[in-house]
Structures are given as structure tokens and as C-alpha cells.
Design a protein around this motif. Structure first.
Motif, PDB file in Angstrom:
ATOM      1  N   LEU A 128       0.851  -1.188   0.000  1.00 18.14           N
ATOM      2  CA  LEU A 128       0.000   0.000   0.000  1.00 18.14           C
ATOM      3  C   LEU A 128       0.886   1.238   0.000  1.00 18.14           C
ATOM      4  O   LEU A 128       1.847   1.313   0.764  1.00 18.14           O
ATOM      5  CB  LEU A 128      -0.899   0.022   1.237  1.00 18.14           C
ATOM      6  CG  LEU A 128      -1.968  -1.057   1.334  1.00 18.14           C
ATOM      7  CD1 LEU A 128      -2.617  -1.022   2.705  1.00 18.14           C
ATOM      8  CD2 LEU A 128      -3.019  -0.881   0.240  1.00 18.14           C
ATOM      9  N   VAL A 155      -3.519   4.307  -0.271  1.00 21.46           N
ATOM     10  CA  VAL A 155      -4.257   4.745   0.915  1.00 21.46           C
ATOM     11  C   VAL A 155      -3.825   6.169   1.198  1.00 21.46           C
ATOM     12  O   VAL A 155      -2.664   6.404   1.569  1.00 21.46           O
ATOM     13  CB  VAL A 155      -3.965   3.854   2.138  1.00 21.46           C
ATOM     14  CG1 VAL A 155      -4.790   4.321   3.330  1.00 21.46           C
ATOM     15  CG2 VAL A 155      -4.266   2.398   1.839  1.00 21.46           C
ATOM     16  N   ILE A 181      -8.021   3.569  -1.623  1.00 16.06           N
ATOM     17  CA  ILE A 181      -8.761   3.931  -0.426  1.00 16.06           C
ATOM     18  C   ILE A 181      -8.499   5.413  -0.163  1.00 16.06           C
ATOM     19  O   ILE A 181      -7.421   5.795   0.281  1.00 16.06           O
ATOM     20  CB  ILE A 181      -8.337   3.085   0.798  1.00 16.06           C
ATOM     21  CG1 ILE A 181      -8.379   1.587   0.464  1.00 16.06           C
ATOM     22  CG2 ILE A 181      -9.213   3.426   1.993  1.00 16.06           C
ATOM     23  CD1 ILE A 181      -9.751   1.055   0.097  1.00 16.06           C
ATOM     24  N   ALA A 190      -8.509  -1.163   3.644  1.00 16.04           N
ATOM     25  CA  ALA A 190      -7.537  -1.465   2.584  1.00 16.04           C
ATOM     26  C   ALA A 190      -7.208  -2.952   2.554  1.00 16.04           C
ATOM     27  O   ALA A 190      -7.204  -3.578   1.489  1.00 16.04           O
ATOM     28  CB  ALA A 190      -6.273  -0.645   2.785  1.00 16.04           C
TER      29      ALA A 190
END
Length: 203
Positions: free
Chosen positions: A7, A99, A122, A140
Motif C-alpha cells: 500500500l 491509501v 482507499i 484497505a
């Protein structure tokens, strides 16, 4: 521990703003509740016009906001080390997600800079939560269908990205291009180093 997904935070990690105008901050300072305006901008789908009407900001200030926002968005650029890192991770089969704490206006311009399309995005303005809130990391991981311990969070904020992810049980790396990170955290100066971390996790 094995890493199945990575992420990324967006601004300051993957993308830079070359002409920083801070339009939302400038507009917020024209209101009676600057902190509330900033949080609202990042956790709701709201425009400068909406803020102006809600907080009685002059039309001239809203026009200035619009011009500065347009200039800032036009200056978004990918960090030079992000292109190869994203392409290589994607080609290796690692899931990739974003994210990010940001206002809606910044999402598409940032995505347009990326060489790949993330598996999940996200955004705080969609989910209503800001990192380091554990709920945004949970969303996430659930969206990626991956356990937190098998997810690596990469970002440039010690609190929001690194400590927030670690508190949720994820692996984390701080992007520290200026080499000023605390000694007690895992950091890299270039996104290229993320590749070896992912590779080492599977060996």
C-alpha cells in the motif's frame, strides 16, 4: 514475513506537487473554523464553492481558491523513482493499493501520473476516515483480501503512514528522502529499495 500486497501513500511518496499553493489551507484560514474545514475537505466530497457557502467566504476568495487549486493540480508529477518501482511490483504479481488522506480534487490527477492502475484505492474523502485511523487500514486490507501482517505500507508520514500501519499489525516502511528519520523506524531514501524488501520477504 511474506509480503503479498504493498500500500502506498500518494503525495510525498509517489507524487510531488511542484507548485505548492495550499489552496484548501488558504481558504480554511478565511473561515471561523480552519481545522474543521481541512478535515471536511479530506473526509467528504466537497468543493470550494460548498465551503464558501457554508462558512460565508467571499466569492473573490473562492475564485482565488479555484485558480490556485487548478495551478497546483496541473503541477502534480511522479517522483522519478516511483515509475520503475510500481511497474516492477505490478509485474511480479504483488497487489498494489493506494491509501491517502486527500481532497477529492487530487485523486484523478494523481492516478493519471501512475504507470499502472492500482488494485484498490482507499481515499479519505470517500471512506470518511483519516490515517492513522485503524479503520482506513482495515478497509484497505479487506479490499485486497490480504491479512494485515502480509501487507507493507509505504509512506512519508511517520505518524499517519508508518506508526499507523504498524499499530494495525501491518509491516511499514517510511519514505525518507531527506534522511532525517528516527533510528527506531525502518526507512528508505528511494522507492527502488522497496523492491528488495518485498523480494527478501519471500525468500
Amino acid at each position: 514475513m511474506r509480503i503479498d500486497a504493498v500500500l502506498f501513500d500518494v503525495f510525498g511518496t509517489l507524487c510531488d506537487i511542484r507548485r505548492k499553493r495550499h489552496p484548501f489551507l488558504a481558504l480554511a484560514k478565511r473561515t471561523s473554523s480552519p481545522r474543521s474545514v481541512i478535515e471536511m475537505a479530506m473526509t467528504r466530497d466537497i468543493s470550494g464553492e460548498d465551503i464558501g457557502r457554508r462558512f460565508d467566504v467571499s466569492s473573490g476568495e473562492v475564485r482565488r481558491f479555484t485558480a490556485e487549486l487548478h495551478d497546483e493540480l496541473a503541477s502534480i508529477d511522479l517522483f522519478t523513482d516511483a515509475d520503475a518501482a510500481l511497474r516492477t511490483l505490478s509485474a511480479s504479481g504483488v497487489k498494489i493499493g493506494l491509501v491517502s488522506n486527500l481532497a477529492k480534487q487530487y485523486a484523478e490527477p494523481a492516478l493519471d501520473q501512475l504507470p499502472i492502475r492500482p488494485d484498490v484505492c482507499i481515499w479519505s474523502f470517500e471512506c470518511g476516515w483519516l490515517k492513522p485511523d485503524a479503520r482506513i487500514f482495515a478497509l484497505a486490507c479487506n479490499s485486497l483480501e490480504t491479512k494485515p501482517e502480509n501487507v507493507l505500507m509505504v509512506g512519508d508520514s511517520l505518524l499517519a503512514d508508518y506508526r499507523g500501519a504498524r499499530s494495525f499489525g501491518m509491516q511499514a516502511v517510511l519514505v525518507d528522502r531527506q534522511n532525517t528519520a528516527p533510528e527506531d523506524c525502518i526507512s528508505v531514501q528511494s522507492l527502488g529499495s522497496i523492491l528488495s524488501i518485498v523480494n527478501d520477504s519471500s525468500s
